[in-house]
Scaffold this motif. Structure first.
Motif, PDB file in Angstrom:
ATOM      1  N   CYS A  85       2.404  -3.574   2.680  1.00 25.25           N
ATOM      2  CA  CYS A  85       2.718  -4.019   1.318  1.00 25.25           C
ATOM      3  C   CYS A  85       3.304  -2.883   0.501  1.00 25.25           C
ATOM      4  O   CYS A  85       4.288  -3.065  -0.243  1.00 25.25           O
ATOM      5  CB  CYS A  85       1.458  -4.552   0.632  1.00 25.25           C
ATOM      6  N   LEU A  86       2.746  -1.692   0.628  1.00 23.92           N
ATOM      7  CA  LEU A  86       3.264  -0.535  -0.098  1.00 23.92           C
ATOM      8  C   LEU A  86       4.654  -0.166   0.393  1.00 23.92           C
ATOM      9  O   LEU A  86       5.547   0.152  -0.406  1.00 23.92           O
ATOM     10  CB  LEU A  86       2.299   0.643   0.052  1.00 23.92           C
ATOM     11  N   GLU A  87       4.854  -0.214   1.702  1.00 26.13           N
ATOM     12  CA  GLU A  87       6.164   0.135   2.267  1.00 26.13           C
ATOM     13  C   GLU A  87       7.253  -0.789   1.745  1.00 26.13           C
ATOM     14  O   GLU A  87       8.381  -0.346   1.464  1.00 26.13           O
ATOM     15  CB  GLU A  87       6.096   0.045   3.795  1.00 26.13           C
ATOM     16  N   HIS A  88       6.928  -2.058   1.595  1.00 26.22           N
ATOM     17  CA  HIS A  88       7.925  -3.043   1.163  1.00 26.22           C
ATOM     18  C   HIS A  88       7.869  -3.317  -0.340  1.00 26.22           C
ATOM     19  O   HIS A  88       8.578  -4.215  -0.825  1.00 26.22           O
ATOM     20  CB  HIS A  88       7.744  -4.340   1.945  1.00 26.22           C
ATOM     21  N   ARG A 111      -1.421   6.853  -0.799  1.00 28.07           N
ATOM     22  CA  ARG A 111      -0.094   6.301  -0.489  1.00 28.07           C
ATOM     23  C   ARG A 111       0.459   5.538  -1.695  1.00 28.07           C
ATOM     24  O   ARG A 111       1.644   5.664  -2.029  1.00 28.07           O
ATOM     25  CB  ARG A 111      -0.187   5.379   0.729  1.00 28.07           C
ATOM     26  N   GLU A 112      -0.389   4.759  -2.358  1.00 27.51           N
ATOM     27  CA  GLU A 112       0.062   4.028  -3.535  1.00 27.51           C
ATOM     28  C   GLU A 112       0.454   4.992  -4.644  1.00 27.51           C
ATOM     29  O   GLU A 112       1.474   4.802  -5.328  1.00 27.51           O
ATOM     30  CB  GLU A 112      -1.036   3.076  -4.032  1.00 27.51           C
ATOM     31  N   HIS A 113      -0.326   6.053  -4.831  1.00 31.52           N
ATOM     32  CA  HIS A 113      -0.034   7.012  -5.906  1.00 31.52           C
ATOM     33  C   HIS A 113       1.325   7.680  -5.705  1.00 31.52           C
ATOM     34  O   HIS A 113       2.049   7.941  -6.680  1.00 31.52           O
ATOM     35  CB  HIS A 113      -1.137   8.066  -5.971  1.00 31.52           C
ATOM     36  N   LYS A 114       1.680   7.943  -4.457  1.00 30.62           N
ATOM     37  CA  LYS A 114       2.974   8.568  -4.179  1.00 30.62           C
ATOM     38  C   LYS A 114       4.142   7.678  -4.589  1.00 30.62           C
ATOM     39  O   LYS A 114       5.237   8.164  -4.872  1.00 30.62           O
ATOM     40  CB  LYS A 114       3.082   8.913  -2.688  1.00 30.62           C
ATOM     41  N   LEU A 115       3.902   6.354  -4.611  1.00 29.18           N
ATOM     42  CA  LEU A 115       4.961   5.433  -5.027  1.00 29.18           C
ATOM     43  C   LEU A 115       5.234   5.525  -6.523  1.00 29.18           C
ATOM     44  O   LEU A 115       6.304   5.124  -6.989  1.00 29.18           O
ATOM     45  CB  LEU A 115       4.575   3.992  -4.680  1.00 29.18           C
ATOM     46  N   GLY A 116       4.243   6.008  -7.265  1.00 27.80           N
ATOM     47  CA  GLY A 116       4.391   6.083  -8.719  1.00 27.80           C
ATOM     48  C   GLY A 116       4.245   4.742  -9.408  1.00 27.80           C
ATOM     49  O   GLY A 116       4.650   4.581 -10.570  1.00 27.80           O
ATOM     50  N   ARG A 117       3.663   3.774  -8.708  1.00 28.16           N
ATOM     51  CA  ARG A 117       3.501   2.434  -9.254  1.00 28.16           C
ATOM     52  C   ARG A 117       2.296   1.773  -8.620  1.00 28.16           C
ATOM     53  O   ARG A 117       2.099   1.853  -7.409  1.00 28.16           O
ATOM     54  CB  ARG A 117       4.759   1.606  -8.965  1.00 28.16           C
ATOM     55  N   GLN A 118       1.458   1.135  -9.428  1.00 23.93           N
ATOM     56  CA  GLN A 118       0.297   0.437  -8.895  1.00 23.93           C
ATOM     57  C   GLN A 118       0.697  -0.944  -8.393  1.00 23.93           C
ATOM     58  O   GLN A 118       1.258  -1.744  -9.142  1.00 23.93           O
ATOM     59  CB  GLN A 118      -0.780   0.291  -9.967  1.00 23.93           C
ATOM     60  N   LEU A 119       0.411  -1.191  -7.135  1.00 26.86           N
ATOM     61  CA  LEU A 119       0.732  -2.483  -6.522  1.00 26.86           C
ATOM     62  C   LEU A 119      -0.509  -3.229  -6.049  1.00 26.86           C
ATOM     63  O   LEU A 119      -0.443  -4.424  -5.777  1.00 26.86           O
ATOM     64  CB  LEU A 119       1.674  -2.291  -5.330  1.00 26.86           C
ATOM     65  N   ILE A 120      -1.636  -2.524  -5.928  1.00 23.30           N
ATOM     66  CA  ILE A 120      -2.831  -3.092  -5.306  1.00 23.30           C
ATOM     67  C   ILE A 120      -3.877  -3.454  -6.347  1.00 23.30           C
ATOM     68  O   ILE A 120      -4.251  -2.632  -7.181  1.00 23.30           O
ATOM     69  CB  ILE A 120      -3.446  -2.097  -4.301  1.00 23.30           C
ATOM     70  N   TRP A 301      -8.314   2.499  -6.484  1.00 17.37           N
ATOM     71  CA  TRP A 301      -9.390   3.485  -6.639  1.00 17.37           C
ATOM     72  C   TRP A 301     -10.744   2.777  -6.683  1.00 17.37           C
ATOM     73  O   TRP A 301     -11.713   3.252  -6.081  1.00 17.37           O
ATOM     74  CB  TRP A 301      -9.198   4.318  -7.904  1.00 17.37           C
ATOM     75  N   ASP A 302     -10.850   1.661  -7.386  1.00 20.76           N
ATOM     76  CA  ASP A 302     -12.101   0.912  -7.431  1.00 20.76           C
ATOM     77  C   ASP A 302     -12.510   0.455  -6.027  1.00 20.76           C
ATOM     78  O   ASP A 302     -13.691   0.486  -5.669  1.00 20.76           O
ATOM     79  CB  ASP A 302     -11.965  -0.298  -8.353  1.00 20.76           C
TER      80      ASP A 302
END
Length: 335
Positions: A85-88, A111-120, A301-302
């Motif tokens: 999901c993060l990759e896409h 991995r999500e933090h490196k994207l600079g956007r919260q997706l999860i 994070w939660d």
């Protein structure tokens, strides 16, 4: 704007329930695809809800026809599917647990933090339940003074025979872990899990019920009884004890009767009945936030923090001793 096109991975009890919810109750969303190892189950659901079946969950996640994903697959599959999901760049509502262990959950956060956007967003739906939300608002208002203690009861009528002692911690108690962190606004630093004589209605070696004590960084404490073969019905209660009073939820909201020498009300047999409104609100707010490019609920994070507490809880379950929770420095992980 066009509807958010949703794909669901895993259409067992929870995934099928979410599929119905997206189709019947959620504004601004459209179910377009489902994936499940049980092809017949997936095909039956998809044909009824006018969606297509995708055999490979990673293919569903990568599909240009899917805007956002609900993960209701088994926890052991979550890490790989979340990374996809993060990759896409696909926003995802992930049912608990985030992953099966703290190390992989932290990798997801990083991995999500490196994207600079919260997706999860993680599916701790109790935060969306009207009773829990009202308790949170009351405690945060300061009307009762500082919150000192939290007492929790979490009872299921029954669970499958494959439900083992560790799963009681990871799949059931995890809800109280998140509730305690959320209501207190503080991390759990130590957990102790003890077990009384187990019920005779479970297989040898299964420790049910379980009692846990959470110690939090702000000095507060929370306890929880988890009993997943209670037989009577599904019961979740929570009492917060503060300096100038207490607040209790989960006492039942149905018709209370006195007749035939008995008094009381009905108790639901299923968690989907007790928390139906919470799930409805959760999914609608997830859809609305996704359209805005945000999340509106528990974060990765939660999910990681809950996984770390449960990992320590399983160790305590085995040893019977308090176990400190090892948690990464949030400021270093998230900047």
């Amino acid at each position: 704007m066009s509807d958010l096109r949703v794909g669901i991975v895993g259409v067992g009890v929870m995934g099928a329930d979410h599929a119905e919810r997206v189709v019947r109750k959620t504004a601004g969303a459209r179910l377009v695809a489902v994936s499940d190892p049980d092809w017949a189950r997936a095909e039956s659901l998809a044909s009824r809800l006018d969606a297509r079946v995708v055999a490979d969950p990673l293919e569903l996640i990568a599909s240009d026809e899917v805007d956002a994903v609900i993960l209701a697959s088994p926890g052991f599959a979550h890490a790989e599917q979340l990374f996809a999901c993060l990759e896409h760049g696909k926003p995802v509502l992930c049912e608990k647990p985030l992953t099966m262990d703290a190390a992989s959950a932290l990798q997801v956060v990083e991995r999500e933090h490196k994207l600079g956007r919260q997706l999860i967003q993680v599916g701790f739906m109790r935060r969306f339940d009207p009773e829990y939300a009202a308790m949170k608002q009351l405690l945060d208002s300061g009307e009762l003074g500082r919150t000192l203690l939290l007492h929790n009861v979490h009872r299921n009528q029954s669970v499958p025979t494959t439900f083992r002692s560790e799963m009681i911690v990871r799949d059931s108690m995890v809800h109280e872990v998140d509730v305690a962190r959320w209501l207190f606004g503080s991390e759990i630093t130590r957990i102790t899990v003890r077990t009384p004589q187990p019920t005779s209605l479970v297989a040898d070696g299964v420790l049910d019920p379980q009692l846990a004590l959470f110690e939090l960084a702000n000095g507060a404490m929370a306890d929880v009884e988890v009993f997943v073969n209670f037989q009577v019905g599904y019961e979740v209660r929570c009492e917060a004890v503060a300096e100038r009073g207490s607040a209790t939820i989960g006492l039942g909201s149905g018709v209370f009767t006195r007749a035939g020498g008995q008094w009381g009300g009905a108790m639901p047999a299923d968690f989907r009945v007790r928390f139906e409104q919470a799930y409805d609100v959760e999914v609608q707010r997830w859809v609305d936030a996704t359209v805005r490019g945000e999340i509106d609920g528990p974060s990765a994070w939660d999910g990681y923090a809950a996984a770390a507490v449960c990992e320590a809880g399983i160790e305590s379950l085995s040893s019977g001793r308090p176990v400190d929770v090892t948690l990464a420095d949030r400021s270093k992980v998230l900047g």
